[in-house]
Motif scaffolding. Structure first.
Motif, mmCIF file in Angstrom:
data_model
loop_
_atom_site.group_PDB
_atom_site.id
_atom_site.type_symbol
_atom_site.label_atom_id
_atom_site.label_comp_id
_atom_site.label_asym_id
_atom_site.label_seq_id
_atom_site.Cartn_x
_atom_site.Cartn_y
_atom_site.Cartn_z
ATOM 1 N N LEU A 166 -18.678 45.992 -29.454
ATOM 2 C CA LEU A 166 -19.058 46.734 -28.250
ATOM 3 C C LEU A 166 -18.103 46.470 -27.090
ATOM 4 O O LEU A 166 -17.579 45.372 -26.934
ATOM 5 N N GLY A 183 -23.165 56.139 -29.335
ATOM 6 C CA GLY A 183 -23.985 56.271 -30.546
ATOM 7 C C GLY A 183 -23.641 57.555 -31.278
ATOM 8 O O GLY A 183 -24.477 58.148 -31.968
ATOM 9 N N PHE A 198 -31.249 41.949 -29.033
ATOM 10 C CA PHE A 198 -30.268 42.823 -29.679
ATOM 11 C C PHE A 198 -28.993 41.998 -29.840
ATOM 12 O O PHE A 198 -28.531 41.361 -28.885
HETATM 13 P P1 FDP Z 1 -21.409 54.518 -32.570
HETATM 14 O O1 FDP Z 1 -20.405 53.779 -33.409
HETATM 15 O O2 FDP Z 1 -22.311 55.410 -33.360
HETATM 16 O O3 FDP Z 1 -20.795 55.248 -31.385
HETATM 17 O O4 FDP Z 1 -20.281 51.376 -29.858
HETATM 18 C C1 FDP Z 1 -20.815 52.481 -30.422
HETATM 19 C C2 FDP Z 1 -22.038 52.230 -31.288
HETATM 20 O O5 FDP Z 1 -22.395 53.404 -31.923
HETATM 21 C C3 FDP Z 1 -23.259 51.701 -30.515
HETATM 22 O O6 FDP Z 1 -23.973 52.714 -29.872
HETATM 23 C C4 FDP Z 1 -24.061 51.026 -31.575
HETATM 24 O O7 FDP Z 1 -24.925 50.020 -31.076
HETATM 25 C C5 FDP Z 1 -23.001 50.440 -32.480
HETATM 26 O O8 FDP Z 1 -21.824 51.226 -32.280
HETATM 27 C C6 FDP Z 1 -23.391 50.503 -33.928
HETATM 28 O O9 FDP Z 1 -22.431 49.869 -34.693
HETATM 29 P P2 FDP Z 1 -22.594 49.611 -36.275
HETATM 30 O O10 FDP Z 1 -22.577 50.953 -36.915
HETATM 31 O O11 FDP Z 1 -21.416 48.782 -36.639
HETATM 32 O O12 FDP Z 1 -23.883 48.894 -36.493
#
Ligand code: FDP
Length: 341
Positions: A278, A125, A265
């Motif tokens: 993911l 995130g 989710f």
């Molecule tokens: P981030 O890009 O900020 O590292 O896989 C990483 C992730 O965050 C997840 O934590 C999050 O659920 C997802 O990507 C969010 O993706 P979007 O910005 O495409 O919604």
């Protein structure tokens, strides 16, 4: 005076005590897992403290490097990765490590090898770091097949072989959620003690929820079942109330809410990202393991998520996970699309 509550307040179930109790269920166990976990916990405490101090210490900012997915890497990502790699290697209980931040798997020096493989995302995130939104560490643990012949196959295992999984969320409080295959428990860091204390015993995700969580900005590229599902969430035809939308965009925070409040989710495939976003080894598998252990489900659009057999370290997969009944609905939509072809 509530004696039961008072007893609980003074008889603290720390995460180490909890795992030692669990160890009692395996008479053959020699405490290796407990040692490994204590090193993971140390990494989480370090990152929690770094995240808290980030603004003050001016740790936030680009480190001028990009990670293997070509994303900008922040200093906190670099730091968290270093801390976890060192903590895991020095535990003497690991053999192969896979980190979101390292293109290749890390094979631990034979002198320090143990029997576990750990796949982890040290700071998931990361696009949320600069604005103070909850972020987290995610990990999944496997056992190696043969200590003297360690290969990539030891980490490219289906999620059904996972022994334990968890995440630590760095938010308004720091919460570590763990499953060793016997339910899910949540521990909150008491900063005054420096200990994770059991605060959410035996977490069960509600059978059906009132929340859906998805990046709706991608809607124009969704496939039929995802689009139909989200339409049903907003305009239910069975007389039920529409679901609420909650999307933080930080997987740990979105999954934590889903575990506690129920709902679903979704990070589906779309025309731009046919495999979703993911990563299987350190996002999809650990979260699917936790969701199933809490009584929910995790589905890829084609199969049970934990039954995926990854062939690449940083492989991606679409994922739908959460309350049992909510995931059942999306499974039915994919099944009817498949039967229409
Ligand atoms: P981030 O890009 O900020 O590292 O896989 C990483 C992730 O965050 C997840 O934590 C999050 O659920 C997802 O990507 C969010 O993706 P979007 O910005 O495409 O919604």
């Amino acid at each position: 005076m509530d004696h039961a509550a008072e007893a609980q307040r003074t008889d603290l179930m720390t995460i180490t005590r909890h795992v030692l109790n669990e160890q009692g269920r395996h008479p053959e166990s020699r405490g290796d897992f407990t040692i490994l976990l204590s090193h993971i916990v140390l990494g989480c405490k370090f990152v929690a403290s770094a995240v808290n101090k980030a603004g003050l210490a001016k740790l936030i900012g680009l480190a001028g490097e990009t990670n293997v997915q070509g994303e900008e890497q922040k200093k906190l990502d670099v730091l968290s990765n270093e801390v976890f790699v060192k903590a895991l290697v020095s535990s003497g209980r690991t053999c192969v490590l896979v980190s979101e931040e390292n293109e290749e798997a890390i094979f631990v020096d034979p002198a320090l090898r143990g029997k576990y493989c750990v796949c982890f995302d040290p700071l998931d995130g990361s696009s949320n770091i600069d604005c103070g939104v909850s972020i987290g560490t995610i990990f999944g643990i496997y056992m190696i097949k043969d200590k003297d012949n360690v290969t990539l196959g030891d980490v490219l295992q289906p999620g059904t072989n996972m022994l334990a999984a968890g995440y630590c969320m760095y938010g308004s409080s720091c919460t570590l959620v763990l499953s060793t295959g016997n339910g899910v428990n949540g521990f909150t860091l008491d900063p005054s003690l420096g200990e994770f204390i059991l605060t959410h015993p035996n977490i069960k995700v509600p059978k059906k929820g009132k929340i859906y969580s998805v990046n709706e900005g991608n809607a124009k590229n969704w496939d039929g079942p995802t689009a139909k599902y989200v339409e049903k969430c907003k305009f239910p035809q069975d007389g039920s109330s529409p679901k609420s939308l909650r999307y933080i965009g930080s997987m740990v925070a979105d999954i934590h809410r889903t575990l506690l409040y129920g709902g679903i989710f979704l990070y589906p495939a779309d025309q731009k990202s046919p495999n979703g976003k993911l990563r299987v080894l350190y996002e999809v598998f650990p979260m699917s393991f936790l969701m199933e252990q809490a009584g929910g489900q995790a589905f890829t659009g084609k199969q049970r998520a934990l039954e995926l057999a990854p062939t690449k370290l940083h492989e991606r997969s679409p994922i739908f996970l959460g309350s049992y009944d909510d995931v059942e609905e999306i499974k039915a939509l994919y099944a009817s699309e498949a039967s229409a072809v």
